[in-house]
Design an enzyme around this catalytic site. Structure first.
Site, PDB file in Angstrom:
ATOM      1  N   ASP A 249       0.204  -9.420  -5.345  1.00 34.07           N
ATOM      2  CA  ASP A 249       1.561  -8.876  -4.996  1.00 34.07           C
ATOM      3  C   ASP A 249       1.552  -7.472  -5.698  1.00 34.07           C
ATOM      4  O   ASP A 249       2.324  -6.929  -6.405  1.00 34.07           O
ATOM      5  CB  ASP A 249       2.674  -9.737  -6.191  1.00 34.07           C
ATOM      6  CG  ASP A 249       4.137  -9.460  -5.779  1.00 34.07           C
ATOM      7  OD1 ASP A 249       4.421  -9.155  -4.571  1.00 34.07           O
ATOM      8  OD2 ASP A 249       4.915  -9.794  -6.534  1.00 34.07           O
TER       9      ASP A 249
ATOM     10  N   LEU B 131       0.887  -1.302  -0.096  1.00 31.47           N
ATOM     11  CA  LEU B 131       0.028  -0.031  -0.128  1.00 31.47           C
ATOM     12  C   LEU B 131       0.978   1.092   0.048  1.00 31.47           C
ATOM     13  O   LEU B 131       0.430   2.583   0.015  1.00 31.47           O
ATOM     14  CB  LEU B 131      -0.946   0.160   1.237  1.00 31.47           C
ATOM     15  CG  LEU B 131      -1.873  -1.341   1.336  1.00 31.47           C
ATOM     16  CD1 LEU B 131      -2.856  -1.199   2.536  1.00 31.47           C
ATOM     17  CD2 LEU B 131      -2.460  -1.836   0.095  1.00 31.47           C
ATOM     18  N   ARG B 132       2.150   1.263   0.084  1.00 28.23           N
ATOM     19  CA  ARG B 132       3.172   2.322  -0.030  1.00 28.23           C
ATOM     20  C   ARG B 132       3.392   2.992   1.028  1.00 28.23           C
ATOM     21  O   ARG B 132       4.023   4.149   0.886  1.00 28.23           O
ATOM     22  CB  ARG B 132       2.966   2.827  -1.412  1.00 28.23           C
ATOM     23  CG  ARG B 132       3.262   2.056  -2.532  1.00 28.23           C
ATOM     24  CD  ARG B 132       4.576   1.277  -2.562  1.00 28.23           C
ATOM     25  NE  ARG B 132       4.930   0.938  -3.992  1.00 28.23           N
ATOM     26  CZ  ARG B 132       6.068   0.378  -4.476  1.00 28.23           C
ATOM     27  NH1 ARG B 132       6.923  -0.004  -3.299  1.00 28.23           N
ATOM     28  NH2 ARG B 132       6.539   0.035  -5.323  1.00 28.23           N
TER      29      ARG B 132
END
Lengths: 427, 317
Positions: free
Chosen positions: A306, A64-65
């Protein structure tokens, strides 16, 4: 809020069910299957005629960064993408910046996710401090903060001694360890499968034995330590055979594959298309077919997205310099359905690989539609197709090898804990 | 997937790799080059085919030889030439490859001659530039060096005429060689029945036989009765490490000596893309010997590059 999902085809892999059944939800839980409980009166009726009513999807790998890479994506943008794809539970790898090696970071992430009130989020903790592969992270603290297991994400496996000790330590407390099997020295400088395509294109190769040698090392240590190990992103035919043999031997291992690798091979790189730059690399068609066979026979427990949002600039570079990864939260269901159609796998068996099986790997009780369960539900139209375009993708990342494809399966409703968090009924 | 080098009519728009180009286009380039060879021998060495056009030599990797031959070729076609040696430092300042290209395009470049350390970089540029702009790959990573492959083919044709009865041996570091890859594609496309690669296992890429070549580790066996020997340059940094123990040991097994040359056909030619490492891959007496055609290769290279640029500019003679 009481919801009646009416007239749908209920597919619940955990219970082997594929039949027309109504679903009744109250106070966030499933209260009736087929028949309403006494005195049930719905606040909302969802018309599910022609639609499949399935457990919410459980995705074992979605970046999700946050924290650290908010220019690529944010928790909110990606959680919205998740529920748009029918994903109600997702596991985030620890490769944020800083990595998830401190309880405070994990707690903050969980808190932020909770306040968004979209999908359930389960972080993986870093196995080693800063994921540098030298010192163990504080696993018990991380566990208490909410980590479901521990991982190095795509960072190199620690040296064999650290790996052994990490597995011993994790086994002491019954923690699971998730490893992407790739020998770092054999993979160094590589960006594509070491084969004919990499040779033609002059790209640095990562040989298949980078995976099998790492697997052999980890499996040897699992035999000694008894640690529960989950192998992330298998990519080779030989790797599938090794995991199959390990399971037959009774070792406590499980495995997943990325949805991209179920469909693509190195040939698809074409003329250096950076959207096909993935970790692990796309391998040969023979490998892809072995991954499919491994999924069909249960050697591979789960398909994951992924999901890796990458900003456009990081893909507009020569192949080897481009940032690897692809988004996939919104493609996990369509790509699973496409695999089922291609490989003639039943819908119930295919959905098992993205619901009940990954839930079993996670040791969480969800991923099915039993009475009393938290009502995480995905309602989709199996006959409708989605066209993958940058505009269609809700993820902030638009990087996927499947741009331009038409794929089966359009999500109409996603429910998390009994709330409708996404709806896209036919106009 | 359409070959990104060709336009909808099947004409050459960019030259990025020899792989996948039809035989007719290769022959068109070789024939055109032949007509230009005369120009290079005239007193006034210029033709006006690219008058008013700007050719940008965009070199992200240092090169003197290749850059110079492109420059000479462009000038003989009457083009304006701008040489840009772009160190990787300007890229680390944050300007991306495509930023650089956009900036230069704004200066009205008609053609980019690109050398880059990353395989595929010229494809990225070709996919990005405006339709009237042409891209020539002057070497990308390990991938391709198509004008070198073409000048090698030109040289072979010059001395041996017919490709369809030749045995060609390519010797040395195939793994890292864009020259070898481009020559292999040129030769197989032009119908050469016997292309051999010779080297230790550590310097041969995986699956190289799938490119249509046979693989030899024993140089003596590999050179037997060949018509053409192409020696590849062994880069300094490869001479010791996990791939090779030493330059001396490499020379013993794979250096071209008069004794090994004697195993080839008596009229075999010896080629080398340069710059040579004398005593590493080739003995001086062979490099300077009667069978070496290494300097003519350089001369032909200019004519071949003129041919490529003039064909791309739609001004083929």
């Amino acid at each position: 809020m009481k919801i009646h999902i009416k007239g749908g085809r209920l597919v619940d892999p955990r219970h082997g069910l594929d039949a027309p059944r109504d679903l009744f939800i109250a106070a966030g839980r499933i209260v009736g299957i087929g028949a309403a409980p006494d005195g049930f009166s719905a606040n909302r009726v969802i018309d599910a005629r022609g639609l499949v009513v399935a457990p919410g999807i459980v995705d074992l790998a979605a970046r999700l960064r946050e924290p650290g890479f908010e220019h690529k994506a944010t928790l909110e943008s990606e959680m919205r993408a998740a529920v748009a794809g029918g994903v109600t539970t997702l596991v985030v790898p620890p490769d944020t910046d800083p990595p998830l090696d401190e309880p405070g970071l994990v707690e903050m992430l969980k808190h932020r996710a909770k306040s968004l009130n979209l999908a359930h989020l389960h972080p993986l903790g870093a196995l080693t401090a800063r994921m540098e592969g030298e010192r163990l992270a504080e696993l018990a603290e991380l566990r208490d903060a909410g980590c479901v297991a521990f991982s190095q994400a795509n960072a190199p496996l620690p040296g064999t001694e650290v790996l052994w000790r990490a597995l011993q330590y994790a086994a002491t407390f019954g923690y699971g360890v998730w490893l992407q099997p790739q020998d770092p020295s054999l993979a160094r400088g590589g960006v594509a499968h070491d084969g004919e395509v990499a040779t033609r294109l002059g790209l640095g190769g990562i040989p298949s034995f980078a995976e099998t040698i790492a697997l052999a090392t980890v499996l040897s240590l699992v035999r000694i330590t008894g640690t529960r190990v989950h192998f992330c992103r298998l990519s080779t035919a030989e790797g599938v055979a090794m995991v199959r043999a390990a399971k037959r031997e009774g070792l406590p291992v499980s495995a997943d594959v990325a949805a991209n690798h179920v469909h693509l091979s190195d040939i698809d790189i074409g003329w250096f298309d950076a959207h096909f730059h993935l970790v692990p690399p796309l391998r040969s068609i023979r490998d892809r077919d072995a991954l499919r066979a491994g999924l069909a026979d249960g050697t591979i427990d789960a398909i994951c997205s992924d999901h890796t949002p990458v900003d456009e600039d990081a893909k507009l570079l020569p192949f080897a310099e481009s940032e690897p990864g692809a988004v996939g939260l919104e493609l996990l269901l369509p790509l699973t359905l496409k695999w089922a159609a291609d490989a003639k796998v039943s819908l119930v068996d295919a959905l098992a690989r993205i619901t009940s099986d990954p839930a079993r790997v996670l040791r969480i009780g969800t991923g099915h539609l039993g009475a009393g369960q938290v009502a995480d539900v995905c309602v989709f139209d199996p006959a409708a197709h989605v066209r993958v375009t940058p505009e269609w993708l809700r993820s902030q990342g638009k990087n996927t090898p499947f741009l331009g494809y038409e794929l089966p399966g359009a999500v109409r409703y996603t429910l998390v804990a009994g709330h409708v968090v996404h709806e896209a009924p036919l106009a | 997937m359409r070959n990104p080098q060709l336009n909808a009519k099947g004409e050459l728009r960019h030259l990025l790799t020899i792989e996948g180009l039809p035989r007719e286009i290769l022959l068109q380039i070789l024939d055109t080059a032949k007509s230009f060879l005369g120009v290079t021998e005239r007193e006034v060495k210029k033709v006006p085919l690219l008058r008013g056009k700007s050719v940008f030599n965009l070199f992200f990797e240092p090169s003197t030889r290749t850059r110079t031959t492109f420059e000479i070729a462009a000038k003989r076609l009457s083009a304006d030439v701008v040489n840009l040696a772009i160190s990787t430092s300007s890229q680390t300042k944050g300007e991306t490859l495509l930023d650089t290209v956009d900036n230069l395009s704004a200066m009205h470049a008609d053609m980019f001659v690109v050398r880059h350390a990353s395989s595929g970089a010229p494809f990225l540029i070709a996919g990005h530039v405006k339709p009237h702009v042409h891209v020539v790959n002057a070497g990308d990573g390990r991938h391709a060096h198509p004008t070198q492959g073409l000048l090698d083919a030109y040289t072979i044709r010059h001395y041996k005429q017919d490709f369809t009865r030749l045995s060609v041996a390519i010797v040395g570091d195939i793994l890292h060689s864009r020259v070898a890859r481009s020559l292999i594609h040129a030769l197989t496309t032009l119908g050469t029945p016997d292309v051999r690669v010779i080297g230790p296992q550590t310097l041969l890429p995986t699956g190289v036989e799938r490119l249509g070549v046979s693989v030899h580790h024993d140089m003596a066996a590999g050179l037997r009765d060949v018509d053409v020997i192409v020696m590849l340059r062994l880069q300094n940094e490869r001479m010791r490490g996990p791939l090779l123990p030493s330059a001396g040991e490499f020379f013993k097994a794979y250096g071209l000596t008069p004794e090994k040359l004697a195993l080839a056909k008596p009229d075999a030619i010896v080629m080398h893309p340069g710059p040579m490492n004398r005593g590493v891959e080739i003995d001086s007496s062979v490099a300077d010997g009667a069978q070496a055609v290494i300097l003519p290769q350089v001369t032909f290279g200019i004519a071949v590059r003129m041919a490529v640029m003039s064909i791309l500019a739609g001004a083929s003679a």
